[in-house]
Design an enzyme around this catalytic site. Structure first.
Site, short mmCIF file in Angstrom:
data_model
loop_
_atom_site.label_atom_id
_atom_site.label_comp_id
_atom_site.label_asym_id
_atom_site.label_seq_id
_atom_site.Cartn_x
_atom_site.Cartn_y
_atom_site.Cartn_z
N SER A 125 0.82 -1.22 0.00
CA SER A 125 0.00 0.00 0.00
C SER A 125 0.85 1.27 0.00
O SER A 125 1.91 1.33 0.64
CB SER A 125 -0.87 0.00 1.26
N GLU A 127 0.18 3.68 1.68
CA GLU A 127 0.23 4.13 3.08
C GLU A 127 1.62 3.88 3.69
O GLU A 127 2.00 4.54 4.65
CB GLU A 127 -0.80 3.37 3.91
N TYR A 155 -1.66 0.18 10.66
CA TYR A 155 -1.96 -0.49 9.37
C TYR A 155 -0.73 -0.42 8.46
O TYR A 155 -0.31 -1.43 7.89
CB TYR A 155 -3.15 0.21 8.71
N GLY A 191 -15.84 0.06 0.14
CA GLY A 191 -16.44 0.00 1.47
C GLY A 191 -17.00 1.36 1.87
O GLY A 191 -16.42 2.41 1.55
P1 NAP Z 1 -11.47 -4.50 1.68
O1 NAP Z 1 -12.62 -4.15 0.78
O2 NAP Z 1 -11.43 -3.97 3.05
O3 NAP Z 1 -11.39 -6.11 1.72
C1 NAP Z 1 -10.61 -6.77 2.66
C2 NAP Z 1 -10.88 -8.25 2.53
O4 NAP Z 1 -10.07 -8.95 3.49
C3 NAP Z 1 -12.32 -8.67 2.82
O5 NAP Z 1 -12.69 -9.67 1.91
C4 NAP Z 1 -12.24 -9.23 4.22
O6 NAP Z 1 -13.23 -10.18 4.51
C5 NAP Z 1 -10.89 -9.92 4.13
N1 NAP Z 1 -10.35 -10.27 5.44
C6 NAP Z 1 -10.17 -9.45 6.51
N2 NAP Z 1 -9.65 -10.14 7.53
C7 NAP Z 1 -9.49 -11.43 7.10
C8 NAP Z 1 -8.99 -12.61 7.71
N3 NAP Z 1 -8.55 -12.62 8.96
N4 NAP Z 1 -8.95 -13.76 6.98
C9 NAP Z 1 -9.42 -13.76 5.71
N5 NAP Z 1 -9.92 -12.67 5.08
C10 NAP Z 1 -9.95 -11.52 5.78
O7 NAP Z 1 -10.09 -4.09 0.98
P2 NAP Z 1 -9.80 -3.72 -0.55
O8 NAP Z 1 -10.01 -2.27 -0.75
O9 NAP Z 1 -10.45 -4.71 -1.41
O10 NAP Z 1 -8.21 -3.93 -0.59
C11 NAP Z 1 -7.65 -5.20 -0.89
C12 NAP Z 1 -6.24 -5.26 -0.34
O11 NAP Z 1 -5.46 -4.21 -0.92
C13 NAP Z 1 -6.13 -5.06 1.16
O12 NAP Z 1 -5.06 -5.85 1.61
C14 NAP Z 1 -5.80 -3.60 1.32
O13 NAP Z 1 -5.12 -3.38 2.53
C15 NAP Z 1 -4.92 -3.39 0.11
N6 NAP Z 1 -4.89 -2.03 -0.46
C16 NAP Z 1 -6.05 -1.42 -0.77
C17 NAP Z 1 -6.01 -0.16 -1.36
C18 NAP Z 1 -7.27 0.57 -1.75
O14 NAP Z 1 -7.20 1.77 -2.00
N7 NAP Z 1 -8.41 -0.13 -1.86
C19 NAP Z 1 -4.77 0.45 -1.63
C20 NAP Z 1 -3.61 -0.24 -1.29
C21 NAP Z 1 -3.68 -1.49 -0.72
P3 NAP Z 1 -14.63 -9.78 5.24
O15 NAP Z 1 -15.57 -9.45 4.12
O16 NAP Z 1 -14.97 -11.03 5.96
O17 NAP Z 1 -14.36 -8.62 6.13
O1 G4F Z 2 -10.63 6.87 2.50
P1 G4F Z 2 -9.63 6.75 3.59
O2 G4F Z 2 -10.05 6.07 4.84
O3 G4F Z 2 -8.36 6.04 2.94
P2 G4F Z 2 -6.82 5.95 3.39
O4 G4F Z 2 -6.66 6.20 4.82
O5 G4F Z 2 -6.04 6.79 2.46
O6 G4F Z 2 -6.53 4.40 3.16
C1 G4F Z 2 -6.95 3.72 1.98
O7 G4F Z 2 -5.95 3.80 0.99
C2 G4F Z 2 -4.70 3.13 1.35
C3 G4F Z 2 -3.74 3.34 0.17
O8 G4F Z 2 -3.03 4.55 0.36
C4 G4F Z 2 -5.01 1.66 1.57
F1 G4F Z 2 -3.84 1.00 1.83
C5 G4F Z 2 -5.99 1.51 2.71
O9 G4F Z 2 -6.31 0.12 2.87
C6 G4F Z 2 -7.27 2.26 2.36
O10 G4F Z 2 -7.89 1.62 1.27
O11 G4F Z 2 -9.09 8.19 3.99
C7 G4F Z 2 -8.58 9.08 3.01
C8 G4F Z 2 -8.36 10.45 3.63
C9 G4F Z 2 -7.56 10.45 4.93
O12 G4F Z 2 -6.67 11.54 4.87
C10 G4F Z 2 -8.60 10.70 6.01
O13 G4F Z 2 -8.10 11.38 7.17
O14 G4F Z 2 -9.65 10.98 3.96
C11 G4F Z 2 -9.56 11.57 5.26
N1 G4F Z 2 -10.92 11.62 5.83
C12 G4F Z 2 -11.59 12.76 6.16
N2 G4F Z 2 -12.78 12.47 6.68
C13 G4F Z 2 -11.70 10.57 6.13
C14 G4F Z 2 -12.88 11.10 6.68
N3 G4F Z 2 -11.51 9.23 5.98
C15 G4F Z 2 -12.52 8.42 6.37
N4 G4F Z 2 -12.37 7.08 6.20
N5 G4F Z 2 -13.69 8.89 6.92
C16 G4F Z 2 -13.92 10.23 7.10
O15 G4F Z 2 -14.97 10.63 7.60
#
Ligand code: NAP
Ligand code: G4F
Length: 373
Positions: A125, A127, A155, A191
Site C-alpha cells: 500500500s 500508506e 496499518y 467500502g
Molecule cells: P477491503 O474491501 O477492506 O477487503 C478486505 C478483505 O479482506 C475482505 O474480503 C475481508 O473479509 C478480508 N479479510 C479481513 N480479515 C481477514 C482474515 N482474517 N482472513 C481472511 N480474510 C480476511 O479491501 P480492498 O479495498 O479490497 O483492498 C484489498 C487489499 O489491498 C487489502 O489488503 C488492502 O489493505 C490493500 N490495499 C487497498 C487499497 C485501496 O485503496 N483499496 C490500496 C492499497 C492497498 P470480510 O468481508 O470477511 O471482512
Molecule cells: O478513505 P480513507 O479512509 O483512505 P486511506 O486512509 O487513504 O486508506 C486507503 O488507501 C490506502 C492506500 O493509500 C489503503 F492501503 C488503505 O487500505 C485504504 O484503502 O481516507 C482518506 C483520507 C484520509 O486523509 C482521512 O483522514 O480521507 C480523510 N478523511 C476525512 N474524513 C476521512 C474522513 N476518511 C474516512 N475514512 N472517513 C472520514 O470521515
C-alpha cells in the site's frame, strides 16, 4: 489456470475474481465466517462452476494448510485479505497486525512448507510511504518504488512487514513473489467507511430524501443552516402549504460528518488496478511495482467534484467537520509515479479522477432511486 484469492469478499477481491473468471481461470476464494451475509460483492459469481468459496482465515494457519493441500495445483495466489481501514488500525492495532502483517507470512510459509510452485501477489500500500516523498525536477512531490517508507499508522507498519517478508521469500526461497504498492483505488464496490464512498453514498441518500420531500410537498424552500447538524426544509411564506405536516414526517436530514479535508490522495479506479495485479504474475521475473494515476487531489476536491455531478455548488453547507474522524497521525500527501509498471507491464490507468467520481456518484444515485421505486 487456477488462482486462490484471499479477501475475495472485498472490493478488490471481487473485481479480481471477475477479471480472472473472464480469462477462464478457476477461482478459489477464501471467506471467513460472519454472522451476517458478506458476499454482496460476489453474489453474481455464486453458482459459476469455475468459482468456489472455501472457509478459512489468514490468521489461522490450520485452515490455510487444509485449503492449500486441497488445491496443490494452484498457479497464482493473490493475498488481498487485510484489516484495511487506517483509522480502525489505531483502535485495533493487534488485530490489524495479526491479519494485515502476520497473515501474509502465514500464507507464504504455507506455500513454502507444502512445496507449491505458484506465483504470489501481496497487496502492499501507498500508506507505507507515510510522511515520505521524493521531489522531481519540476519541484513536484511523488513516491515510487525507490522512495523510503515512513509509515504513520499501525496499518501501514503491518503492510511494511508484509511487504518486506514477501521480498524476503522472493530472495531466500526463490519464489515468484510480487508486491503491488497500490495507491488509493475506489469505485462502486468501495467500502462505505472510506472517505470517497462515504461521500457518494451520502449524496445518493440526500438526493433521494430531497426528491421525497419535493414529491410530498410543493412550494418548499431549502434552508441550509450552517450552525446546525441538520438540513431542513422551511415553508415558502408565499405558498399556503401544511408545512407542519412535512416536519412531522421528519423532514430533516443529517449533514455529512467528515474529518480532515486537506489531505492529498492519488485516487484511481479499482477495476484498472486489479488488471495490474494480474499482469505482475504474468511476468518471467517477480518485482515490486507502484500502481497509481500520477495525479493528486484533496478530499475537498473530491467533495467539489462529487457535488458537482448533482449540480450542487455550495457543498460546504452540507458538511460538519467532526474531530471523531481525525486520525492520531495523518498521511498528508500521496502522488505516485508508476513508470516501472508502464514500461515492464504495459499498464496505465484508463479512468481519470473525474471518471471515477462520476461512476461512484451515479451508481449511488441509481441505488437510492431503485430503493424508492
Ligand atoms: P477491503 O474491501 O477492506 O477487503 C478486505 C478483505 O479482506 C475482505 O474480503 C475481508 O473479509 C478480508 N479479510 C479481513 N480479515 C481477514 C482474515 N482474517 N482472513 C481472511 N480474510 C480476511 O479491501 P480492498 O479495498 O479490497 O483492498 C484489498 C487489499 O489491498 C487489502 O489488503 C488492502 O489493505 C490493500 N490495499 C487497498 C487499497 C485501496 O485503496 N483499496 C490500496 C492499497 C492497498 P470480510 O468481508 O470477511 O471482512
Ligand atoms: O478513505 P480513507 O479512509 O483512505 P486511506 O486512509 O487513504 O486508506 C486507503 O488507501 C490506502 C492506500 O493509500 C489503503 F492501503 C488503505 O487500505 C485504504 O484503502 O481516507 C482518506 C483520507 C484520509 O486523509 C482521512 O483522514 O480521507 C480523510 N478523511 C476525512 N474524513 C476521512 C474522513 N476518511 C474516512 N475514512 N472517513 C472520514 O470521515
Amino acid at each position: 489456470m487456477k488462482a486462490i484469492i484471499t479477501g475475495i469478499t472485498g472490493q478488490d477481491g471481487s473485481h479480481l475474481a471477475d477479471l480472472l473468471l473472464g480469462k477462464n481461470y478457476e477461482v478459489v476464494g477464501i471467506t471467513r465466517r460472519c454472522s451476517v451475509d458478506n458476499t454482496q460483492r460476489i453474489k453474481h459469481l455464486i453458482g459459476n462452476p469455475k468459482f468456489k468459496l472455501v472457509s478459512g482465515d489468514i490468521t489461522d494457519v490450520h485452515s490455510l494448510l487444509t485449503i492449500f493441500q486441497n488445491n496443490e495445483d494452484v498457479d497464482e495466489v493473490y493475498n488481498l485479505a487485510a484489516q484495511s481501514h487506517v483509522a480502525v488500525s489505531f483502535k485495533q492495532p493487534g488485530l490489524t497486525w495479526d491479519i494485515t502483517g502476520k497473515g501474509c507470512l502465514n500464507v507464504l510459509q504455507t506455500i513454502v512448507n507444502l512445496g507449491l510452485y505458484c506465483k504470489f501477489y501481496q497487496a502492499s500500500s501507498s500508506e507505507m510511504f507515510g510522511d515520505s516523498y521524493d521531489v522531481d525536477t519540476h519541484g513536484d512531490k511523488y513516491q515510487d518504488e525507490n522512495t523510503k517508507f515512513l509509515p504513520q499508522s499501525p496499518y501501514a507498519i503491518a503492510k511494511c512487514a508484509a511487504h518486506y517478508i514477501t521480498r524476503l521469500f522472493r530472495e531466500s526461497h526463490g519464489m515468484h513473489a510480487n508486491t503491488g504498492i497500490l495507491f488509493n483505488h475506489e469505485g462502486e464496490r468501495r467500502g462505505e467507511n472510506f472517505v470517497t464512498r462515504k461521500i457518494t453514498k451520502w449524496i445518493g441518500e440526500f438526493v433521494r430524501w430531497k426528491k421525497e420531500q419535493e414529491a410530498s410537498e410543493t412550494g418548499l424552500e431549502w434552508n441550509y443552516n450552517t450552525t446546525e447538524d441538520m438540513i431542513s426544509v422551511v415553508r415558502d411564506p408565499n405558498f399556503d402549504s401544511p408545512f407542519s405536516l412535512v416536519l412531522a414526517k421528519g423532514a430533516k436530514f443529517p449533514k455529512l460528518r467528515l474529518g480532515n479535508l486537506e489531505a492529498f490522495r492519488d485516487w484511481g479506479y479499482a477495476v484498472d488496478y486489479v488488471e495490474a495485479m494480474w499482469l505482475m504474475l504474468q511476468q518471467d521475473d517477480p518485482d515490486d511495482y507502484v500502481i497509481c494515476t500520477g495525479t493528486t487531489h484533496t478530499i475537498r476536491d473530491f467533495l467539489a467534484a462529487a457535488f458537482n455531478v448533482v449540480g450542487i455548488e455550495y457543498w460546504e453547507n452540507f458538511i460538519v467537520i467532526d474531530p471523531e474522524f481525525y486520525r492520531p497521525c495523518e498521511v498528508d500527501f500521496l502522488r505516485g509515479d508508476s513508470l516501472r509498471a508502464k514500461e515492464k507491464l504495459g499498464w496505465t490507468p484508463t479512468h481519470s479522477f473525474e471518471d471515477l467520481v462520476k461512476i461512484m456518484v451515479e451508481t449511488d444515485l441509481d441505488a437510492t432511486i431503485q430503493n424508492i421505486s
